[in-house]
Design an enzyme around this catalytic site. Structure first.
Site, PDB file in Angstrom:
ATOM      1  N   CYS A  15      20.820   9.276 -39.537  1.00  0.00           N
ATOM      2  CA  CYS A  15      19.607   8.488 -39.251  1.00  0.00           C
ATOM      3  C   CYS A  15      18.446   9.364 -38.773  1.00  0.00           C
ATOM      4  O   CYS A  15      17.283   8.971 -38.881  1.00  0.00           O
ATOM      5  CB  CYS A  15      19.897   7.403 -38.223  1.00  0.00           C
ATOM      6  SG  CYS A  15      21.073   6.200 -38.837  1.00  0.00           S
ATOM      7  N   HIS A  35      12.898   4.827 -36.314  1.00  0.00           N
ATOM      8  CA  HIS A  35      13.977   4.629 -37.285  1.00  0.00           C
ATOM      9  C   HIS A  35      14.453   3.180 -37.161  1.00  0.00           C
ATOM     10  O   HIS A  35      14.628   2.666 -36.064  1.00  0.00           O
ATOM     11  CB  HIS A  35      15.117   5.601 -36.985  1.00  0.00           C
ATOM     12  CG  HIS A  35      16.404   5.194 -37.605  1.00  0.00           C
ATOM     13  ND1 HIS A  35      16.514   4.985 -38.959  1.00  0.00           N
ATOM     14  CD2 HIS A  35      17.624   4.915 -37.073  1.00  0.00           C
ATOM     15  CE1 HIS A  35      17.748   4.606 -39.230  1.00  0.00           C
ATOM     16  NE2 HIS A  35      18.438   4.550 -38.103  1.00  0.00           N
ATOM     17  N   ASN A  87      19.139  -1.135 -42.278  1.00  0.00           N
ATOM     18  CA  ASN A  87      19.051   0.268 -41.861  1.00  0.00           C
ATOM     19  C   ASN A  87      19.315   1.144 -43.086  1.00  0.00           C
ATOM     20  O   ASN A  87      20.415   1.140 -43.618  1.00  0.00           O
ATOM     21  CB  ASN A  87      20.100   0.525 -40.760  1.00  0.00           C
ATOM     22  CG  ASN A  87      20.123   1.965 -40.279  1.00  0.00           C
ATOM     23  OD1 ASN A  87      19.540   2.844 -40.903  1.00  0.00           O
ATOM     24  ND2 ASN A  87      20.821   2.209 -39.185  1.00  0.00           N
TER      25      ASN A  87
END
Ligand code: COA
Length: 336
Positions: free
Chosen positions: A115, A263, A293
């Site tokens: 991530c 993020h 995500n």
């Protein structure tokens, strides 16, 4: 030393929309649970066989970023590709981008860091441009999660969260001295490596020939594992720390932030950060509702959308921040 800036942005997501209701037909989950816990309403999944891969999505995003930056593809003098879902175990997708874009034999570097992948990749590009080694670096974050998720009730704690897509940026030399990427800040804490991980295929524990011999359909080491609550608790702390670190390094304060692009891990995490820093709704960009995500792709997709919607203007202070598997985390402070 030179300055560096982001001169072009682009993103690509597959057409296939998968809603929470769609997921509830194949596993024991529901729209209310997913929205309440994560904020996600839908995500995109590549349809198997339609030609989209991590690389091809990255190439589509890259073409847009290159065009918007006003350069020619042959002006790209380095490629950096961040992903946790490469087309092949090796080689990484960087070289596939060089091939698919049909550009000269420039260097191609693959970045892991999950991530935080795009923030790490941006940091590398920033350093290359600042030292004068390269003028136009193509940075891509792309993920094809859906093919690797456990789409049964066993995997619901992870599989409802992740989506497919790609984003890209051109980082180039900036002539003015007061604009561009001001600083980047990177961290890791490997102590928690297995709290958010996909253990196999890896050479760490077993011979690959033994794994093939076992051919065990119950072997969950091939599926992503996440200790959700532990990750959540660490994320809110690390996001905050690394944003403060970036601001302090530039003698700035939270009130100076025009746009925070975090993020897109969980809308609750973004809302926590927004509240902690006293930012308004127009100062934090969220699109997790639409894409879930997308790991290394989430920041470049969000940054591109924010820019396309006119939410980032010349002179704005833009802060990027990420946290994820590793654990790794980082921030980028930009004067746009
Ligand atoms: N649908 C319905 N129920 C689900 C579910 C789903 N998709 N996934 C899990 N559950 C159930 C669990 O089995 C558990 O049931 P039980 O109480 O009967 O045991 C219950 O919901 C609560 O599960 P829990 O994992 O404690 O939920 P949570 O509130 O921690 O939310 C996350 C789970 C994953 C949404 C949350 O922990 C999170 O967002 N963590 C951070 C994730 C993240 O940021 N990851 C990426 C880092 S980059």
């Amino acid at each position: 030393m030179f300055n560096s800036k982001i001169s072009g942005l682009g993103y690509y997501v597959p057409e296939n929309v998968v809603t929470n209701d769609d997921l509830s037909k194949i596993m024991d989950t529901n729209d209310a649970w997913i929205q309440e816990r994560t904020g996600i309403k839908e995500r995109r999944h590549v349809v198997q066989g339609d030609g989209d891969t991590t690389t091809t999505m990255g190439v589509k995003a890259a073409k847009i970023a290159i065009e918007r930056s006003g350069i020619d593809k042959d002006d790209v003098d380095f490629i950096i590709f961040a992903t946790l879902s490469p087309d092949y175990y090796f080689p990484g997708p960087g070289v596939l981008v060089q091939r698919d874009l049909g550009i000269k034999t420039v260097g191609a570097l693959d970045v892991r860091n999950q991530c935080s992948g795009f923030v790490y990749a941006l940091s590398v590009a920033d350093q290359y441009v600042k030292t004068g080694m390269y003028k136009n670096v193509l940075v891509i974050g792309s993920e094809l999660h859906s093919h690797g998720l456990d789409m049964t009730t066993r995997g619901r704690g992870v599989s409802v969260i992740f989506g497919d897509g790609a984003g890209a940026a051109i980082v180039c030399r900036e002539e003015s001295s007061d604009k561009g990427i001001l600083s980047t800040h990177l961290h890791s804490e490997g102590e928690h490596a297995e709290e958010l991980a996909l253990i196999a295929p890896g050479m760490g524990k077993r011979w690959v020939t033994d794994i093939l011999k076992d051919n065990d359909p119950e072997d969950a080491s091939y599926l992503p594992h996440m200790n959700g609550q532990f990750v959540f608790k660490n994320a809110v702390v690390r996001f905050s720390e690394v944003i403060i670190e970036g601001l302090k390094a530039n003698n700035l304060e939270a009130k100076d932030i025009d746009m925070l692009v975090p993020h897109q891990a969980n809308l609750r995490i973004s809302q926590f950060i927004q509240k902690k820093f006293g930012l308004g709704d127009d100062q934090v960009f969220n699109n997790i509702m639409n894409y879930g995500n997308t790991t290394a792709a989430s920041i470049p997709i969000a940054l591109t959308e924010a820019w396309e919607q006119g939410k980032i203007k010349s002179g704005d202070l833009v802060v990027l921040a990420a946290f994820g598997s590793g654990f790794t985390w980082g921030s980028v402070i930009i004067r746009w």
